[in-house]
Design an enzyme around this catalytic site. Structure first.
Site, mmCIF file in Angstrom:
data_model
loop_
_atom_site.group_PDB
_atom_site.id
_atom_site.type_symbol
_atom_site.label_atom_id
_atom_site.label_comp_id
_atom_site.label_asym_id
_atom_site.label_seq_id
_atom_site.Cartn_x
_atom_site.Cartn_y
_atom_site.Cartn_z
ATOM 1 N N LYS A 211 36.653 57.149 50.745
ATOM 2 C CA LYS A 211 37.672 58.167 50.464
ATOM 3 C C LYS A 211 37.082 59.220 49.521
ATOM 4 O O LYS A 211 37.145 60.407 49.783
ATOM 5 C CB LYS A 211 38.903 57.498 49.845
ATOM 6 C CG LYS A 211 39.998 58.481 49.522
ATOM 7 C CD LYS A 211 41.235 57.778 49.006
ATOM 8 C CE LYS A 211 42.206 58.811 48.450
ATOM 9 N NZ LYS A 211 43.399 58.213 47.879
ATOM 10 N N GLU A 217 28.250 51.812 45.636
ATOM 11 C CA GLU A 217 27.764 50.877 46.654
ATOM 12 C C GLU A 217 27.574 51.579 47.995
ATOM 13 O O GLU A 217 26.555 51.412 48.674
ATOM 14 C CB GLU A 217 28.770 49.725 46.847
ATOM 15 C CG GLU A 217 28.891 48.766 45.685
ATOM 16 C CD GLU A 217 29.947 49.197 44.673
ATOM 17 O OE1 GLU A 217 30.281 50.411 44.626
ATOM 18 O OE2 GLU A 217 30.417 48.321 43.933
ATOM 19 N N GLY A 272 43.317 53.903 49.260
ATOM 20 C CA GLY A 272 42.233 53.191 49.949
ATOM 21 C C GLY A 272 42.707 51.920 50.641
ATOM 22 O O GLY A 272 42.384 51.657 51.803
ATOM 23 N N ARG A 273 43.501 51.118 49.928
ATOM 24 C CA ARG A 273 43.928 49.831 50.506
ATOM 25 C C ARG A 273 45.077 49.989 51.498
ATOM 26 O O ARG A 273 45.555 49.010 52.061
ATOM 27 C CB ARG A 273 44.307 48.857 49.382
ATOM 28 C CG ARG A 273 45.320 49.390 48.395
ATOM 29 C CD ARG A 273 45.410 48.500 47.160
ATOM 30 N NE ARG A 273 46.282 49.049 46.127
ATOM 31 C CZ ARG A 273 45.905 49.916 45.194
ATOM 32 N NH1 ARG A 273 44.660 50.358 45.180
ATOM 33 N NH2 ARG A 273 46.748 50.354 44.291
ATOM 34 N N GLU A 358 45.273 44.406 43.968
ATOM 35 C CA GLU A 358 44.912 45.713 43.419
ATOM 36 C C GLU A 358 46.185 46.560 43.250
ATOM 37 O O GLU A 358 46.266 47.406 42.374
ATOM 38 C CB GLU A 358 43.886 46.427 44.310
ATOM 39 C CG GLU A 358 43.166 47.538 43.556
ATOM 40 C CD GLU A 358 42.012 48.158 44.311
ATOM 41 O OE1 GLU A 358 42.269 48.776 45.356
ATOM 42 O OE2 GLU A 358 40.852 48.037 43.858
ATOM 43 N N HIS A 389 41.427 20.856 54.950
ATOM 44 C CA HIS A 389 40.392 19.889 54.599
ATOM 45 C C HIS A 389 39.646 20.316 53.346
ATOM 46 O O HIS A 389 38.529 19.855 53.092
ATOM 47 C CB HIS A 389 39.429 19.710 55.776
ATOM 48 C CG HIS A 389 40.151 19.230 57.001
ATOM 49 N ND1 HIS A 389 40.328 17.895 57.273
ATOM 50 C CD2 HIS A 389 40.797 19.912 57.967
ATOM 51 C CE1 HIS A 389 41.042 17.773 58.393
ATOM 52 N NE2 HIS A 389 41.337 18.987 58.835
HETATM 53 O O1 G6P Z 1 36.829 54.640 49.693
HETATM 54 P P1 G6P Z 1 36.157 54.743 48.379
HETATM 55 O O2 G6P Z 1 36.482 56.021 47.669
HETATM 56 O O3 G6P Z 1 34.656 54.558 48.523
HETATM 57 O O4 G6P Z 1 36.681 53.594 47.463
HETATM 58 C C1 G6P Z 1 36.454 52.245 47.748
HETATM 59 C C2 G6P Z 1 37.204 51.337 46.804
HETATM 60 O O5 G6P Z 1 36.691 51.467 45.510
HETATM 61 C C3 G6P Z 1 37.496 51.585 44.368
HETATM 62 O O6 G6P Z 1 36.834 51.077 43.281
HETATM 63 C C4 G6P Z 1 38.891 51.043 44.424
HETATM 64 O O7 G6P Z 1 39.091 49.940 43.582
HETATM 65 C C5 G6P Z 1 39.353 50.690 45.809
HETATM 66 O O8 G6P Z 1 40.742 50.887 45.852
HETATM 67 C C6 G6P Z 1 38.701 51.529 46.872
HETATM 68 O O9 G6P Z 1 39.197 51.151 48.131
#
Ligand code: G6P
Length: 548
Positions: A211, A217, A272-273, A358, A389
């Protein structure tokens, strides 16, 4: 930021009434509640848009429901639902709307943000995604050397990974068989390296999902993937053929070097979520095709309509959310196990962890005050019957009260003898065992020794809900996702917190940046952390240089 309009939740008469009621409910066992009302199983259930929710095994009676609904009204839940659908700035802390419902609204609907109707924008992106999908499927979209794409690698993390990977796994049955899908999220170089090991760069398409397009990462993995691709194909022009981006920040995408023409946009008003049905779902559409993707959207929308227009007492997300509040705040439930009896939903618990924790893992109210009640419980889970299990032991006989969400389907997508019947028999058996247990005297009557009987005894009275649907298809997955999204919203509205921000993750990110710089410095250098962190940094620096 202070909002004085929020009165203390625990002082409300409706909350106090629930506390008093909870005291009268606490000695009552589910055995007693079922015995007192032979129709309980028929009454405490609700069905909508193809989902059947049985909540008879929750530790409630009619009075509990009445009081919970009163609390919901006192907390202005119906008004909050309407505000979200209308596009009000319900993400108050960040002062923006949370309009994931606009992502699945049909063409012709109207939802405005800052005076602009966003629905035509949503459908324009969906149409672009569909055209791109068609190009990839038909082989018209080729890589630098003219080969069609066979491998799709989604690079993203958090909401830019968990939704896509969950949906891909959930709908694998409907997936394009000539394409292979991979999901890389972790900064751990092993994630990307192991994924790329067997891939041919000439046939590999990367979807870089972020986003913000600033996530450490994702950018690190995307840069490494680009280097891998360029090294093999030897031409900068490969980026345009092998990389597409999904983001709400075109300028950052351009900075990375992806042509905006190869970018699929979504908007700041999508969290994002809550984004798996935005362009973040491009990998999903590539896997299942545009038609199935539209069925997924239709399922989400059907649940939206149900949530928006159904009275609270028959409203699936409202009931689920209120039962979660009852469990967390009045019964002391600290964790919820999400237990899909469906192998295709193996990533659903992980997806829900971000959605629930979150969103509602917050300790201050919208008014900025510390809450004096619990908010989101811990969510975790595994598909049944595997979990049985492993950790179910604790749920049956441990000292903590855990609530369970069982999810099952009446038809298997891969029938094999009677295996699916056995699967669902296990689902139903677990709910029954958790609710009713088996007492020491019952074990003794069956011949268990005096010494063994207490070890075998299960107290029961463990609350659970069961969701049953006909079969797992894109529409049904949509209804399930929206059900949990809205249940999370309901809980957030009762707890008077912002379910759409996530400030808690920022502190760790900032510290990691600083420590990364320090790790890169040569010894000796000043470290200003606590003595434990300083020593860990030094030890790491010392040992990372030593290779076997
Ligand atoms: O989609 P991005 O901007 O890369 O964000 C990826 C993720 O990183 C963040 O740290 C948030 O905690 C998430 O809510 C988000 O989905």
């Amino acid at each position: 930021m202070k909002h004085s309009t929020f009165s203390a939740l625990t002082q409300r008469p409706e909350w106090q009434a629930l506390l008093t009621h909870a005291r009268s409910m606490s000695p009552r066992h589910l055995r007693e509640l079922f015995a007192a009302d032979p129709t309980r199983g028929e009454r405490l259930c609700v069905e909508a848009v193809g989902l059947y929710l049985d909540y008879a095994k929750q530790r409630i009676d009619d009075e509990t429901l009445r009081l919970l609904l009163e609390l919901a009204r006192a907390c202005q839940l119906p008004e909050s639902i309407e505000a979200m659908f209308r596009g009000d700035r319900v993400n108050r802390v960040e002062n923006r709307p949370a309009l994931h419902v606009a992502l699945r609204a049909p063409a012709g609907a109207h939802i405005t943000v800052d005076g602009r109707d966003v629905i035509p924008d949503v459908h324009a992106v969906l149409d672009r995604m569909a055209r791109f999908t068609e190009q990839v499927h038909s082989g018209a979209w080729t890589g630098l050397t003219g080969k069609p794409m066979r491998n799709i690698v989604n690079i993203g993390i958090g909401g830019s990974d968990l939704g896509p990977v969950m949906a891909y796994e959930a709908l694998r049955h409907y997936s394009h068989r000539d394409l292979r899908f991979f999901f890389v999220s972790n900064i751990d170089p092993t994630d990307l390296s192991e994924t790329l090991r067997e891939l041919d760069p000439a046939e590999t398409l990367f979807i870089v999902c972020s986003k913000t397009f600033t996530t450490q990462e994702t950018l690190a993995n995307a840069h490494a993937a680009r280097a891998w691709c360029l090294q093999a194909l030897g031409d900068e022009a490969a980026v345009a053929r092998h990389f597409v981006a999904v983001s709400s920040h075109p300028e950052e995408v351009a900075r990375f070097g992806i042509d905006p023409a190869h970018m699929f946009i979504f908007w700041d008003w999508v969290g994002g979520r809550y984004s798996m049905d935005s362009a973040i779902g491009l990998s999903t559409m590539l896997a299942i095709g545009a038609e199935h993707f539209r069925a997924l959207l239709a399922g989400l929308h059907a649940m939206d309509e149900h949530f928006r227009h159904t009275p609270l007492e028959r409203n699936l997300p409202a009931l689920m959310g209120l039962l979660a509040v009852w469990n967390a705040n009045f019964l002391g439930v600290s964790a919820v196990a999400v237990l899909p009896y469906e192998q295709y939903l193996k990533r659903f618990p992980a997806y829900l962890q971000q959605l629930t924790m979150e969103s509602n893992g917050k300790h201050v109210t919208l008014g900025g005050e510390r809450v004096d009640y619990d908010t989101a419980p811990i969510y975790w889970g595994e598909p049944g019957t595997n979990g049985q299990h492993s950790f179910y032991q604790l749920i049956h006989q441990g000292t903590r009260l855990i609530a369970c969400d069982f999810i099952g389907f009446c038809q298997s997508l891969n029938p094999l003898g009677t295996q699916h019947d056995l699967l669902i028999a296990n689902l139903i058996a677990q709910g029954e065992a958790l609710a009713f247990g088996k007492r020491e005297e019952e074990w003794r009557a069956q011949g268990a020794s005096q010494a063994l009987a207490p070890h075998r005894a299960c107290e029961g009275n463990r609350p659970s809900s069961t969701l049953l649907a006909e079969r797992l298809d894109p529409f049904t997955l949509g209804t399930l996702v929206a059900l949990y999204e809205h249940s999370v919203f309901v809980q957030g509205m009762i707890w008077q917190i912002d379910p759409f921000d996530q400030w808690g993750v920022e502190l760790g990110k900032a510290l990691a940046k600083r420590i990364a710089t320090e790790i890169a410095q040569p010894e000796p250098s000043e470290l200003s952390h606590d003595s434990s962190s300083n020593r860990l940094i030094r030890r790491y620096r010392q040992y990372k240089a030593i290779r076997p």
